[in-house]
Enzyme design. Sequence first.
Site, PDB file in Angstrom:
ATOM      1  N   HIS A   1     -11.609  -4.723   9.699  1.00 26.54           N
ATOM      2  CA  HIS A   1     -12.163  -4.451   8.363  1.00 26.54           C
ATOM      3  C   HIS A   1     -13.419  -3.591   8.402  1.00 26.54           C
ATOM      4  O   HIS A   1     -14.157  -3.536   7.421  1.00 26.54           O
ATOM      5  CB  HIS A   1     -12.523  -5.761   7.643  1.00 26.54           C
ATOM      6  CG  HIS A   1     -11.337  -6.522   7.160  1.00 26.54           C
ATOM      7  ND1 HIS A   1     -10.510  -7.221   8.010  1.00 26.54           N
ATOM      8  CD2 HIS A   1     -10.826  -6.698   5.916  1.00 26.54           C
ATOM      9  CE1 HIS A   1      -9.551  -7.809   7.300  1.00 26.54           C
ATOM     10  NE2 HIS A   1      -9.718  -7.504   6.034  1.00 26.54           N
TER      11      HIS A   1
ATOM     12  N   GLU B   1       0.816  -1.218   0.000  1.00 25.51           N
ATOM     13  CA  GLU B   1       0.000   0.000   0.000  1.00 25.51           C
ATOM     14  C   GLU B   1       0.851   1.269   0.000  1.00 25.51           C
ATOM     15  O   GLU B   1       0.578   2.215  -0.743  1.00 25.51           O
ATOM     16  CB  GLU B   1      -0.958   0.020   1.195  1.00 25.51           C
ATOM     17  CG  GLU B   1      -2.116  -0.965   1.092  1.00 25.51           C
ATOM     18  CD  GLU B   1      -1.734  -2.386   1.490  1.00 25.51           C
ATOM     19  OE1 GLU B   1      -0.592  -2.608   1.934  1.00 25.51           O
ATOM     20  OE2 GLU B   1      -2.588  -3.289   1.342  1.00 25.51           O
TER      21      GLU B   1
END
Lengths: 332, 323
Positions: free
Chosen positions: B126, B57
């Site tokens: 999440h 990322e």
Amino acid sequence: MSDRVNLPHLPHLLHQMIRIRQFEEKAAELYSSGKFRGFLHLYIGEEAIAAGVMPSLNADDAVVSTYREHGHALARGVSMNSIMAEMYGKVEGCSHGRGGSMHLFDISRKFYGGNAIVAGGLPLAVGMALAMKLRPSSQMGPSTSLAACLFGDGAVAEGAFHESLNLAALWRLPVLFLCENNFYAMGTALHRHQAETDLALKAKGYRIAAHKIDGMDVDAVEKATREAVCKIREGQGPQFLELQTYRFRPHSMFDPDLYRDKSEIEKWRAHDPIVSYSTILKKQGVLDDAQIEHLEAKVREEVQGAVAFAESGTFEPVEMLTRDVYTLEASK
Amino acid sequence: MTYREALRLGLLKALESDPRVFLMGEDVGAYGGAYAVSKGLYERFGPERIRDTPLSENAFVGAGIGAAMMGMRPIVEVMTINFALLALDQLVHNAATLRHMSGGQISVPLVMRTTSGAGRQLAAQHSHSFEGWFAHIPGIKILAPASVEDAYGMLEFALYDPDPVLIVEYASLFNLEGHLPEKAIPPVNQALVRRAGSSITLVTYGAMVIKALTAAEELASEGISTEVIDLRSLRPLDMATIVTSLTKTHRAVIVDEGWKSGSLAAEIMARIMEEGFYELDAPVERVCTLEVPIPYPRHLEEAAIPQPETIKAAIRRVVAHHV
Ligand SMILES: Cc1ncc(C[n+]2csc(CCOP(=O)(O)OP(=O)(O)O)c2C)c(N)n1
């Protein structure tokens, strides 16, 4: 690079190294006398890398650097005046005074900082190289451009280093990774922060061609860079150079330098890249003492001129403080 | 037409109309996008422009910044806002600072897309909403499409913007049905009144807009007329629309899927104090996510995040308040 003192009869590499050395010695002096503040990371001892690397790069190549970047900027052709003014935080500085010593930017030289997050520049260089590969060449310049990224041995421990090397190799991007291994990350010696101290080997682990170079030898750096750049322009993908060097001064002006022996510093000083190269040039009959003194005197003038330029510069009015957070003022 | 399809059409249009645009991220290509947003684009535009990345990322967001600096118009997709934390360094230290720190020399026309929000029992790594953290940072802009129109139209605005724009999409809205906009959507820096009302102003964004509208409808039968404002842009904030509504309703509730402490809701509340204090007839209330990591079991997850019932209760309290 227009502002370079024009001395065609004197070797360029020596000239650049002397410019960097004298600029930095002056910066240290000015800092100690309170002329400017912030961090100051000196490059003294490592000049052969900046001087040896830059001649192989074209005007269209992008350069991404660290907080120890005065030498990189100077050798890339960023004007000494604008760098000195930046140290003073004046609007005439290359980053309009906003960045200071650690954040030199000059897009007219495609010099993209001045990144003070260790390893923070590597992903940027990867993206720049990706753009060079993707962009329609007719629209935005030749596709043989590359992104050169300078970073220290400390950066090798960061995730961004590994992510970036993998991406560059995976996508065969025109990135030149230049690792300035001065054997210390602040006070932590290389063998105390890396289980594997062969840094070129890490690049090879990502299938990037890598070489270890004597970074105190400007000729060796110049030659290795020229070859690596050539391979990148031929489309062979990223290249990695581990340039072994040493900083003669502490990490920054705040560092009491307690973590290494004076004898170690003396050992490396015996390989001073400027002294060594001068000796070689004299031996080869390229230059004599008088010519070297002349060169030094010329550079002293340039440095004095830069100080005068910076001293007479202006501070940005506080009303401008919030400018350039966004491109359009209405965006706030 | 679903929110997901609208996002895809927006991408398709951008890729077709500008050769500088490319999409990059984890599983955007061969897999078709973790949420199937980019499905079919890889087959159509190929691996150069629909670029699958490794799980890196920080590096691929940074690479997006570098490519944007060089004149490209990258759309970088980070699978969820939770993983975007791994790219915070590049976003905060490069995307958001380069322009100012370089004295205005550098533009970073980066578009980053990500998904946010709870509600699917994905537990504590999440399900969190970090938009409020990102909204703290000067130098970037944040858009939160809460309708099919905005899902389609916001991307074009973001790509046109010379500065970095983060588009936060909502996983729980992907199947939301609606229509494509007939003309250009209103400028993205404007908040929109999604439902007009006169008793109270409900300020919210993202997935909570739908819950707020549900709550507002249900309260109508109790004689409470709720005006629902969809912020659309989380940075900059359109306070003018909020204050205009307050001059009519004199009462407000803010609904935010982030945690209450240090939230976007806190920021809006503070600005109401600064800019609309004398309009108020009652203290402002906030309905936020409870200050716990979002748990896995459905009943606990539901209890942790704002629901129409908790929103209605807050509205009733504020409307009932008399000085
Ligand atoms: C991400 C990050 N962590 C820590 C620091 C603090 N810091 C600044 S320089 C430095 C050492 C870096 O060493 P190296 O990469 O070898 O470069 P050198 O300073 O030797 O040129 C550290 C730890 C930082 N700037 N960024």
